[in-house]
Enzyme design. Structure first.
Site, short mmCIF file in Angstrom:
data_model
loop_
_atom_site.label_atom_id
_atom_site.label_comp_id
_atom_site.label_asym_id
_atom_site.label_seq_id
_atom_site.Cartn_x
_atom_site.Cartn_y
_atom_site.Cartn_z
N HIS A 142 0.81 -1.22 0.00
CA HIS A 142 0.00 0.00 0.00
C HIS A 142 0.85 1.27 0.00
CE1 HIS A 142 0.86 0.59 4.33
NE2 HIS A 142 0.76 -0.72 4.40
N ASP A 143 0.37 2.26 -0.74
CA ASP A 143 0.93 3.61 -0.76
C ASP A 143 2.33 3.69 -1.37
OD1 ASP A 143 -1.31 4.92 0.78
OD2 ASP A 143 -0.63 3.49 2.29
N GLY A 176 5.06 -1.14 2.73
CA GLY A 176 4.23 0.04 2.50
C GLY A 176 5.02 1.33 2.43
#
Length: 262
Positions: free
Chosen positions: A124-125, A142
């Site tokens: 994520h991200d 992440g």
């Protein structure tokens, strides 16, 4: 769904998905709602696409890819977050790309012309630039940022919030627990360490001998001379007056959340 899309009869396409011209979808693939797939993308068998996900043109998903799944973050509470993919990327078998998180920017972003080989995971991200090659089992935690033209070898990866600068190279099994400066080669089992500059990669991309010499000089100043970081930055500032590449390296230092891998 575009009438010109080529859909295998066993594929399941949600009515809320949007497929562009000439998209092909293989057997037993699932495309969920709020997924946009651009023109001429090729999707192999047994893939899954969850939204919100935006995919550009001419991408290839070879098979068994899991694209746009929820972030693997306990703080995620179902908020609307996205995965955005550019153009002309290749995703090999079992690649997994997760959406962003609400408190991490909300978007995982992949640029253009990247190759992600089997079992690559982008969490994520993360923000990935252009023209990168991630070899088998590359793993990004992440919030990792990867610049353009980065090569990551098999079974290598990066700790959360790390940055990997443009034209860097991570050797097989090297794990970055700090920021990797542009142009730098990282090697070693487990926790990687700088091992010189990626001179062969720079030559292949048309860097002149003069540019490479300036980058080597900057590398020696930062990693070999034994200088405190503040003093090394002062010397790099002088070298950057004659080299945009050194300026890129200098601007990279100290601008992230993780310490420099040094």
């Amino acid at each position: 769904m575009n009438a010109n899309a080529l859909i295998h009869p066993t594929a399941v396409i949600d009515p809320g998905a949007r497929l562009g011209e000439g998209v092909s979808v293989g057997a037993f693939t699932l495309v969920g709602p709020d997924v946009e797939i651009g023109d001429r993308c090729q999707i192999g068998p047994h893939c899954s696409f969850a939204g919100p996900t935006r995919i550009g043109r001419d991408n290839r998903f070879i098979g068994h890819c899991a694209i746009g799944g929820e972030p693997q973050d306990k703080k995620f509470a179902g908020e609307r977050t996205e995965l955005v993919i550019g153009d002309r990327n290749v995703f090999r078998e079992f690649v997994t790309l997760n959406r962003g998180t609400g408190n991490g920017g909300g978007v995982t972003r992949i640029g253009d012309d990247n190759w992600m080989l089997a079992y690559t995971h982008v969490a994520h991200d993360c923000i990935v630039g252009n023209h990168c090659i991630f070899s088998n089992n590359t793993t990004l935690a992440g919030h990792v940022t990867v610049g353009d033209w980065v090569i990551i070898s098999g079974f290598a990866g990066a700790h959360q919030f790390c940055r990997i600068g443009a034209h860097a190279f991570l050797g097989m099994g090297a794990l970055a627990n700090g920021d990797v400066t542009p142009f730098t080669m990282v090697g070693g089992n487990s926790i990687g360490r700088p091992r010189g500059i990626n001179s062969e990669g720079l030559k292949r991309r048309g860097f002149s001998p003069e540019r490479i010499a300036a980058i080597k000089r900057a590398y020696r100043t930062l990693f070999v001379a034994g200088l405190p970081l503040a003093e090394a930055r002062e010397q790099l500032a002088q070298q950057a007056l004659d080299s945009e590449d050194v300026r890129l390296l200098l601007d990279f230092i100290g601008s992230g959340e993780r310490p420099l891998l040094r």
